[in-house]
Design a protein around this motif. Structure first.
Motif, PDB file in Angstrom:
ATOM      1  N   ALA A 288       0.834  -1.202   0.000  1.00  0.00           N
ATOM      2  CA  ALA A 288       0.000   0.000   0.000  1.00  0.00           C
ATOM      3  C   ALA A 288       0.868   1.250   0.000  1.00  0.00           C
ATOM      4  O   ALA A 288       0.600   2.215  -0.736  1.00  0.00           O
ATOM      5  CB  ALA A 288      -0.916  -0.013   1.230  1.00  0.00           C
ATOM      6  N   HIS A 289       1.918   1.234   0.798  1.00  0.00           N
ATOM      7  CA  HIS A 289       2.836   2.381   0.875  1.00  0.00           C
ATOM      8  C   HIS A 289       3.503   2.623  -0.481  1.00  0.00           C
ATOM      9  O   HIS A 289       3.573   3.772  -0.956  1.00  0.00           O
ATOM     10  CB  HIS A 289       3.894   2.105   1.958  1.00  0.00           C
ATOM     11  N   ARG A 290       3.954   1.570  -1.123  1.00  0.00           N
ATOM     12  CA  ARG A 290       4.653   1.714  -2.412  1.00  0.00           C
ATOM     13  C   ARG A 290       3.702   2.209  -3.500  1.00  0.00           C
ATOM     14  O   ARG A 290       4.046   3.109  -4.281  1.00  0.00           O
ATOM     15  CB  ARG A 290       5.250   0.364  -2.822  1.00  0.00           C
ATOM     16  N   LEU A 291       2.488   1.650  -3.542  1.00  0.00           N
ATOM     17  CA  LEU A 291       1.534   2.038  -4.576  1.00  0.00           C
ATOM     18  C   LEU A 291       1.022   3.456  -4.375  1.00  0.00           C
ATOM     19  O   LEU A 291       0.697   4.152  -5.343  1.00  0.00           O
ATOM     20  CB  LEU A 291       0.368   1.040  -4.599  1.00  0.00           C
ATOM     21  N   LEU A 292       0.926   3.883  -3.109  1.00  0.00           N
ATOM     22  CA  LEU A 292       0.520   5.272  -2.857  1.00  0.00           C
ATOM     23  C   LEU A 292       1.513   6.244  -3.486  1.00  0.00           C
ATOM     24  O   LEU A 292       1.134   7.293  -4.001  1.00  0.00           O
ATOM     25  CB  LEU A 292       0.408   5.522  -1.349  1.00  0.00           C
ATOM     26  N   GLU A 293       2.788   5.903  -3.396  1.00  0.00           N
ATOM     27  CA  GLU A 293       3.816   6.766  -3.994  1.00  0.00           C
ATOM     28  C   GLU A 293       3.673   6.803  -5.510  1.00  0.00           C
ATOM     29  O   GLU A 293       3.807   7.858  -6.136  1.00  0.00           O
ATOM     30  CB  GLU A 293       5.211   6.281  -3.603  1.00  0.00           C
ATOM     31  N   ASP A 294       3.356   5.640  -6.101  1.00  0.00           N
ATOM     32  CA  ASP A 294       3.178   5.593  -7.561  1.00  0.00           C
ATOM     33  C   ASP A 294       1.978   6.428  -7.994  1.00  0.00           C
ATOM     34  O   ASP A 294       1.999   7.064  -9.049  1.00  0.00           O
ATOM     35  CB  ASP A 294       2.984   4.146  -8.017  1.00  0.00           C
ATOM     36  N   LEU A 295       0.930   6.448  -7.158  1.00  0.00           N
ATOM     37  CA  LEU A 295      -0.309   7.106  -7.542  1.00  0.00           C
ATOM     38  C   LEU A 295      -0.348   8.581  -7.179  1.00  0.00           C
ATOM     39  O   LEU A 295      -0.876   9.402  -7.927  1.00  0.00           O
ATOM     40  CB  LEU A 295      -1.508   6.387  -6.901  1.00  0.00           C
ATOM     41  N   PHE A 296       0.186   8.941  -5.993  1.00  0.00           N
ATOM     42  CA  PHE A 296      -0.025  10.295  -5.464  1.00  0.00           C
ATOM     43  C   PHE A 296       1.268  11.048  -5.152  1.00  0.00           C
ATOM     44  O   PHE A 296       1.212  12.148  -4.603  1.00  0.00           O
ATOM     45  CB  PHE A 296      -0.871  10.224  -4.194  1.00  0.00           C
ATOM     46  N   GLY A 297       2.434  10.501  -5.417  1.00  0.00           N
ATOM     47  CA  GLY A 297       3.674  11.189  -5.106  1.00  0.00           C
ATOM     48  C   GLY A 297       4.206  10.836  -3.728  1.00  0.00           C
ATOM     49  O   GLY A 297       3.729   9.901  -3.083  1.00  0.00           O
ATOM     50  N   SER A 298       5.205  11.590  -3.250  1.00  0.00           N
ATOM     51  CA  SER A 298       5.937  11.207  -2.039  1.00  0.00           C
ATOM     52  C   SER A 298       5.241  11.584  -0.732  1.00  0.00           C
ATOM     53  O   SER A 298       5.505  10.983   0.304  1.00  0.00           O
ATOM     54  CB  SER A 298       7.326  11.842  -2.066  1.00  0.00           C
ATOM     55  N   LEU A 299       4.364  12.606  -0.757  1.00  0.00           N
ATOM     56  CA  LEU A 299       3.765  13.063   0.498  1.00  0.00           C
ATOM     57  C   LEU A 299       2.829  12.030   1.097  1.00  0.00           C
ATOM     58  O   LEU A 299       2.873  11.760   2.306  1.00  0.00           O
ATOM     59  CB  LEU A 299       3.016  14.381   0.276  1.00  0.00           C
ATOM     60  N   ALA A 300       1.968  11.419   0.287  1.00  0.00           N
ATOM     61  CA  ALA A 300       0.981  10.462   0.786  1.00  0.00           C
ATOM     62  C   ALA A 300       1.631   9.280   1.501  1.00  0.00           C
ATOM     63  O   ALA A 300       1.225   8.933   2.621  1.00  0.00           O
ATOM     64  CB  ALA A 300       0.084   9.981  -0.349  1.00  0.00           C
ATOM     65  N   PRO A 301       2.639   8.608   0.917  1.00  0.00           N
ATOM     66  CA  PRO A 301       3.247   7.479   1.633  1.00  0.00           C
ATOM     67  C   PRO A 301       3.995   7.897   2.894  1.00  0.00           C
ATOM     68  O   PRO A 301       4.044   7.130   3.862  1.00  0.00           O
ATOM     69  CB  PRO A 301       4.203   6.872   0.600  1.00  0.00           C
ATOM     70  N   THR A 302       4.558   9.111   2.925  1.00  0.00           N
ATOM     71  CA  THR A 302       5.238   9.571   4.135  1.00  0.00           C
ATOM     72  C   THR A 302       4.238   9.756   5.272  1.00  0.00           C
ATOM     73  O   THR A 302       4.477   9.325   6.407  1.00  0.00           O
ATOM     74  CB  THR A 302       5.969  10.898   3.866  1.00  0.00           C
ATOM     75  N   LEU A 303       3.107  10.409   4.972  1.00  0.00           N
ATOM     76  CA  LEU A 303       2.047  10.565   5.974  1.00  0.00           C
ATOM     77  C   LEU A 303       1.540   9.204   6.446  1.00  0.00           C
ATOM     78  O   LEU A 303       1.248   9.000   7.621  1.00  0.00           O
ATOM     79  CB  LEU A 303       0.899  11.389   5.380  1.00  0.00           C
TER      80      LEU A 303
END
Length: 627
Positions: A288-303
């Motif tokens: 989920a963390h990796r795919l969030l970065e692919d979809l929404f950029g770096s901020l979403a997976p960091t949060l």
């Protein structure tokens, strides 16, 4: 380790928060805020993340209604838990011990410990994953680091329950703000989200995940915890005071659990929006963390990673506190808080280590969901007694729950137990159907399921059948005994420990006062040098010779005063050596000096007095002198 001498739940913080009198209702409410937030973090722990991610990525928004139903159940049951603690001054484990016979309480205790271990397992895995996602730490290292949480919990407890509640609220704020930002980034379709609140039939994988969601939301250890935490307030026991406490705690619970519902719904909606709608099935938090970065950029997976660490860190406190409550409540057994919390954490770390080493890191996601299903399977054994205790008009009086509340509570219990029975039946049937040789399942699994079912039936109907015995047992420490004039007691052989400190003078004086000149006095000193540990009585180093000369001087001085005295010197470990001498010399009384060490000195210098009194079978008089 000792039997608890206090009937108070979490005695170290019991009634430690004062409730202002003569103040506005708002200020009173602020004093009651806190316990529900400690409970609420258990509803947004990493185990919830696993089930919410699995539900959202596999079934879209269609399981939101399960989350809402679970939250409503949780609100009802947590309010009953708080009511039990406020009105009767008992936590759920204590009330169970006073109601059911030992043959039932021991299995209930074991099941509660399994549930707590499953809870802590989820928090260990979640913390380790969060540390890996944010800092790149290997999972095995992250799991190891979580042992240090025990120190944090101990520090917060020593500083008072209010500081712990502030810490928890800050963690909840981080989680909530993180997912608020995630929702803004993901921009879900609100119309589809609303349609997810429409109930639907469940079966197969959807049923498995739904039960995991229920187990992750309505958590059994939180029922034990809440009934104890509400007792940290110094309540006014008058009828109006109890009514205020019930009202304000219900408001506290409503706010905290609705925040938890927002977080869980946000995770499920995020998974549905980001993964399900893009044809991605996500069963692992790392994916989920990796795919969030692919979809929404770096901020979403960091949060996402920050919120995960906050959830794991805050939730670990609830699990360790619940472990202490369950052990003390069911067994009336109290061990040192740091040891209890370390034990709880180790019970969680061991299966996490085993899973990583033998099945790989990819198996942790499935282990998380399984831990939540285990919680759900244990729920009936906590929920049903809770309903019984709140329905007991003899004990609850005017605060007994109303008929409509009973109907709702029993309906929730029936839904929970019914779903669990269906899952167990389907699982066992599937295992038998797929096994080449199902004889082992018939020998081991089926009997366990049957015995567990019988236990659940007893928990359900036992209080109704055995009401008279229950009322007689509901006394925390038994009834007071009649006191008669004591027989004359003669002490023939009095032992006293000597350490050549300032304590010795008072220790000897108090010992001589106990037996007078009719008794015989045995002075005991233990040589603890490294050589004494290995050579025992054969050691004749300077320390041993010096100690023997000093103790002989004590004996001579006592004899000059007209008393009978001799001495024994032991070697090696202090407490066992003292206990062995007491037994060999048939002493009938022991006098010991205590330094009054606290905290760090206790850990460094040891707690000899406490250890000795558990090893000897004679009365012990402790003469204390502060340093």
């Amino acid at each position: 380790m000792a039997r608890s001498n206090s009937s108070e739940s979490l005695s170290e913080v019991h009634s430690s928060v004062a409730i202002p009198t003569g103040k506005s209702p708002w200020k009173k409410f602020l004093a009651f805020i806190g316990p529900a937030y400690l409970v609420g973090v258990g509803y947004m722990d990493p185990g919830n993340w696993a089930t919410d991610l699995a539900g959202g990525s596999n079934f879209g928004y269609s399981l939101i209604w399960v989350l809402l139903m679970s939250n409503l159940m949780a609100l009802l049951l947590q309010s009953l838990s708080a009511r039990l603690g406020i009105v009767r001054g008992l936590d759920l484990a204590q009330a169970s011990r006073n109601t059911y016979p030992p043959i039932v309480n021991i299995p209930l205790y074991i099941l509660a410990e399994i549930a707590i271990a499953a809870t802590d397992l989820a928090e260990v895995i979640g913390m380790a994953i969060g540390l890996q996602l944010l800092f790149g730490l290997p999972l095995i290292a992250g799991v190891s680091i979580t042992v240090l949480d025990t120190i944090l919990v101990l520090f917060l407890m020593n500083r008072g329950i209010r500081l712990m509640e502030i810490f928890i609220v800050s963690m909840v704020s981080i989680i909530g703000l993180s997912f608020l930002a995630e929702m803004i980034i993901a921009s879900p379709d609100l119309g589809e989200v609303v349609r997810g609140f429409e109930p639907s039939l469940l079966s197969g994988e959807a049923l498995y995940i739904a039960i995991g969601i229920i187990g992750a939301t309505v958590m059994p250890h939180n029922l034990y915890l809440h009934s104890s935490l509400v007792q940290t307030r110094k309540l006014d026991r008058s009828p109006s005071g109890l009514r205020d406490a019930l009202k304000f705690n219900f408001l506290d619970t409503t706010i905290a659990l609705n925040l938890a519902f927002f977080v869980n719904a946000a995770i499920l909606i995020l998974a549905a929006t980001a993964f399900y709608k893009n044809g991605m099935m996500v069963d692992e938090i790392q994916d989920a963390h990796r795919l969030l970065e692919d979809l929404f950029g770096s901020l979403a997976p960091t949060l996402f990673a920050i919120a995960l660490i906050a959830a794991g860190q805050s939730s670990t406190i609830t699990g360790t506190l619940a472990g202490q409550i369950v052990m003390e409540g069911y067994l009336n057994l109290r061990i040192r808080p740091w040891l209890r919390r370390l034990l709880t954490r180790l019970l969680a770390i061991i299966p996490a280590f085993f899973t990583i080493l033998y099945f790989g890191e990819d198996a942790l996601g499935n282990l998380l969901v399984l831990s939540q299903v285990v919680l759900s399977l244990q729920l009936g054994f906590a929920v049903i007694p809770l309903i019984h205790f709140n329905s007991d008009r003899v004990r609850m009086g005017e605060y007994t729950i109303k008929t409509w509340v009973k109907v709702l509570a029993w309906s929730a219990a029936i839904i929970i137990v019914g779903l669990n029975v269906k899952l167990v039946a389907e699982s066992i049937g599937g295992w038998i159907g797929g096994a080449e040789n199902p004889v082992y399942l018939y020998i081991f699994v089926v009997p366990v399921a049957i015995i567990t079912g019988i236990l659940l039936l007893y928990v359900t109907f036992g209080p109704l059948i055995r009401r008279e015995r229950r009322l007689k047992r509901n006394i925390p420490h038994g009834e007071a005994l009649s006191i008669t004039l004591p027989d004359k007691m003669e002490l023939r052989r009095i032992a006293l420990t000597i350490d050549f400190s300032r304590n010795d003078r008072d220790t000897i004086r108090y010992a001589l006062m106990q037996g007078g000149k009719q008794a015989n006095y045995l002075l005991i000193h233990i040589v603890e040098s490294a050589g004494a540990h290995y050579m025992g009585g054969e050691i004749r180093d300077f320390e041993t010779r010096s100690d023997e000369e000093n103790i002989k001087k004590y004996v001579e001085d006592i004899r000059k005063l007209g008393y009978q005295a001799d001495y024994r010197i032991g070697y090696g470990k202090t407490a066992p050596s003292i206990a062995r001498i007491i037994s060999e010399d048939a002493c009938d009384f022991l006098v010991m000096g205590a330094h009054g060490h606290r905290a760090l000195k206790d850990i460094i210098l040891g707690t000899t007095v406490d250890a000795v009194r558990h090893l000897v079978k004679v009365p012990v008089l402790i003469v204390r002198k502060e340093e």
